[in-house]
Design an enzyme around this catalytic site. Structure first.
Site, short mmCIF file in Angstrom:
data_model
loop_
_atom_site.label_atom_id
_atom_site.label_comp_id
_atom_site.label_asym_id
_atom_site.label_seq_id
_atom_site.Cartn_x
_atom_site.Cartn_y
_atom_site.Cartn_z
CB SER A 233 -0.93 0.00 1.22
OG SER A 233 -0.18 -0.08 2.42
CE LYS B 101 4.91 -7.61 6.42
NZ LYS B 101 6.04 -8.55 6.41
CG ASN C 66 10.27 1.30 4.01
OD1 ASN C 66 10.20 1.30 5.23
ND2 ASN C 66 11.10 0.54 3.34
CD GLU D 126 17.38 14.38 -0.76
OE1 GLU D 126 16.47 14.59 0.03
OE2 GLU D 126 17.44 13.35 -1.48
CG ASP E 73 6.73 -10.31 3.47
OD1 ASP E 73 7.81 -10.54 4.01
OD2 ASP E 73 5.70 -10.03 4.11
CG HIS F 221 20.16 7.01 4.89
ND1 HIS F 221 20.74 7.99 5.66
CD2 HIS F 221 19.34 7.66 4.02
CE1 HIS F 221 20.29 9.17 5.27
NE2 HIS F 221 19.45 8.99 4.28
NE ARG G 44 20.74 8.60 0.27
CZ ARG G 44 19.42 8.46 0.21
NH1 ARG G 44 18.89 7.29 -0.09
NH2 ARG G 44 18.64 9.48 0.46
CG HIS H 31 17.77 4.18 3.16
ND1 HIS H 31 16.78 4.57 4.04
CD2 HIS H 31 17.69 5.05 2.11
CE1 HIS H 31 16.15 5.63 3.55
NE2 HIS H 31 16.67 5.92 2.37
CD GLU I 21 13.23 -0.50 -1.15
OE1 GLU I 21 14.30 -0.87 -0.63
OE2 GLU I 21 12.39 0.22 -0.57
NE ARG J 138 16.83 4.82 -3.08
CZ ARG J 138 16.49 5.86 -2.30
NH1 ARG J 138 15.96 6.94 -2.83
NH2 ARG J 138 16.69 5.80 -1.00
CG LEU K 112 9.14 8.88 -2.70
CD1 LEU K 112 8.80 10.17 -1.94
CD2 LEU K 112 8.19 7.77 -2.26
#
Length: 529
Positions: free
Chosen positions: A11, A33, A40, A112, A207, A228, A274, A331, A355, A366, A372
């Protein structure tokens, strides 16, 4: 037994974007679940990267993505996604999505790590995931989109042609339920919860990848895991994420001697990719030094980062003192279920977005805030594909035998904590052959096999079994890739090996209960085992 035109498992942003696209023509069921807002996406502090600035361009964003991912990507696919993503974000802005703005009304674009331009859109300062998720939820029709909360999918059901046509779940009372649909979409997120230190929601444990693997889907790039650099670190454990946007606003990384640790490591200093920053912090900590984010240069910190300020106050960290103790943690995983550019897997009727999927965008590492964007684009693309396909009912009914086939009883002889510790110790930020082999040997010594039809006494057993599968896939891949690239850092192979490994992918598949490994390199496939 329930029925739907399309079942979406998960979701997050990708799932809700897909449901939003489909709801006019199809009946959509979203199964999660936990609670809708517990994944996330809802926790995401960072924003959405899109080249909307006056000095920015698709090409610049494309170059930054390739550089961060160490050129392990499908380059044409990266360019198309950024082009589509830019149009999609512009459409969201036009539709009134709640992105932060400056006093003059223009979009507030942040910076960033590894970005060459200010191109990060935020909502609520450091609450982008929450704001965007709630925006998408408000756009969904309660008549055409059904949410099933608190049910864990533990098996993908296939018809007698091998097409995915439904799912089996266990609810919180461990009762079994079955739902059928001609299209099943995995949008279950990543794998952070299989590590002891993570920024992820604890329910995010791979999962979808385990389900897809058991059903015969191919997975790739499982060795590439992003740690991260800056999780809040207190009393020997991580306590939450400190967004990269904090460094984008000018925070410095210093050790307990007051020395800036990124000087001489990378020209971009605190805004290096990162994996570079995470490795540097990790090495400092291995030498017995603590590492802090020095935020004293950031004006109006509480206003810019309200949720991070609340996190610090909750753990009695003084914002005024300006020193936040940090340590790296798991992360994001760049790999996952192999899909085409619409989200289709090699299993008919089964799709993957977000993801959980390996689309070729992220490569070996990444670029910040591209996730997103990927979720929005692939939710929209898969929606468009299913609308054009126009199949809202079964063209071939599922086999009753396959629907409710009785499974083999399973007894899991260890706990989730054993896997989390083993992954952190053997398959963590910096790896070597001894640590990887030791963990893989322990995993393979367990009396478990790769089986599609299994009976579980509890959801906890399902969770542990799935974590065992994903742990094997990650560890096997990390052992096979004898180089360091992006988020995969091998102490015994510290350099990129472009002669042997450039654009070379490790593909994993369940072959009648045995792990099949292929190497894909420049459109050529070689069977390993």
């Amino acid at each position: 037994m329930g029925k739907a035109d399309i079942i979406i498992i998960g979701s997050g942003i990708a799932a809700l974007q897909l449901a939003r696209r489909l709801q006019e023509q199809f009946y959509v069921m979203i199964i999660t679940k936990d609670k809708i807002k517990s994944g996330n996406s809802y926790l995401a502090q960072g924003g959405i990267a899109a080249p909307l600035g006056l000095k920015d361009s698709v090409h610049a964003h494309f170059k930054d993505t390739l550089e961060a991912g160490r050129y392990h990507q499908d380059e044409d696919g990266v360019k198309r996604l950024i082009e589509d993503g830019k149009r999609m974000v512009e459409s969201l802005v036009k539709d009134g999505a709640p992105f932060d703005r400056k006093e003059n009304g223009s979009l507030s674009l942040g910076m960033e790590g590894a970005h060459s331009e200010h191109r990060i859109l935020h909502s609520g300062g450091d609450q982008t995931g929450k704001y965007l998720l709630e925006y998408l939820l408000r756009s969904l029709s309660s008549e055409k989109v059904e949410f099933v909360e608190g049910e864990m999918v533990y098996e993908l059901v296939k018809d007698d042609r091998g097409h995915c046509c439904g799912v089996k779940t266990k609810d919180q009372d461990d009762s079994i339920r079955y739902y059928d649909a001609p299209h099943v979409v995995l949008a279950t997120g990543g794998i952070g919860g299989i590590y002891l230190s993570t920024s992820n929601h604890p329910a995010v444990t791979g999962d979808g990848m385990a389900l897809a693997f058991l059903s015969g889907a191919k997975l790739s790039d499982m060795e590439f895991i992003q740690f991260h650099p800056t999780l809040l670190w207190l009393n020997g454990k991580t306590c939450g994420l400190i967004s990269e946007a904090v460094r984008g606003e000018g925070a410095l990384l210093v050790n307990n001697e007051g020395k800036r640790i990124m000087e001489g490591v990378d020209p971009l200093l605190e805004l290096a990719p990162r994996h570079v920053v995470a490795e540097c912090i990790h090495k400092e900590r291995q030498m017995g030094r603590n590492v802090y984010l020095d935020i004293r240069r950031i004006k109006d910190f509480r206003l810019k980062f309200p949720s991070i300020s609340d996190l610090c106050l909750k753990h009695h960290i003084s914002i005024e003192a300006g020193m936040i103790p940090v340590s790296p943690g798991c992360h994001f995983i760049m790999g996952g279920i192999v899909t085409d550019d619409t989200g289709r897997t090699n299993v008919p009727g089964l799709y993957a977005i977000g993801e959980v999927a390996c689309t070729g965008l992220h490569g070996a590492n990444r670029l910040a805030s591209n996730s997103l964007l990927e979720g929005l684009v692939y939710g929209d693309r898969l929606g468009e594909f299913l609308l054009e396909k126009g199949v809202g009912r079964f063209t071939h009914p599922p086999s009753p035998v396959d629907e409710m086939k009785e499974g083999t009883s399973l007894n899991v002889p260890f706990h989730t904590g054993d896997i989390r510790k083993g992954m952190m110790n053997g398959v963590g930020i910096i790896r070597n052959e001894d640590g990887l082999f030791t963990h893989l040997k322990w995993l393979k010594e367990q009396p478990l096999t790769f089986q599609e039809h299994l009976d579980f006494n509890s959801r906890e057993e399902i969770q542990t079994y799935f974590m065992w599968i994903v742990s094997i896939l990650i560890t096997e891949s990390a052992l096979l890739r004898t180089e360091s690239r992006g988020g995969h850092i091998r102490a015994d192979f510290p350099k990129e090996d472009n002669d042997e490994w450039f654009k070379r992918k490790i593909i994993l598949q369940n072959n009648e209960g045995r792990l099949r490994v292929e190497y894909h390199e420049q459109n050529e496939t070689k069977i390993y085992a």
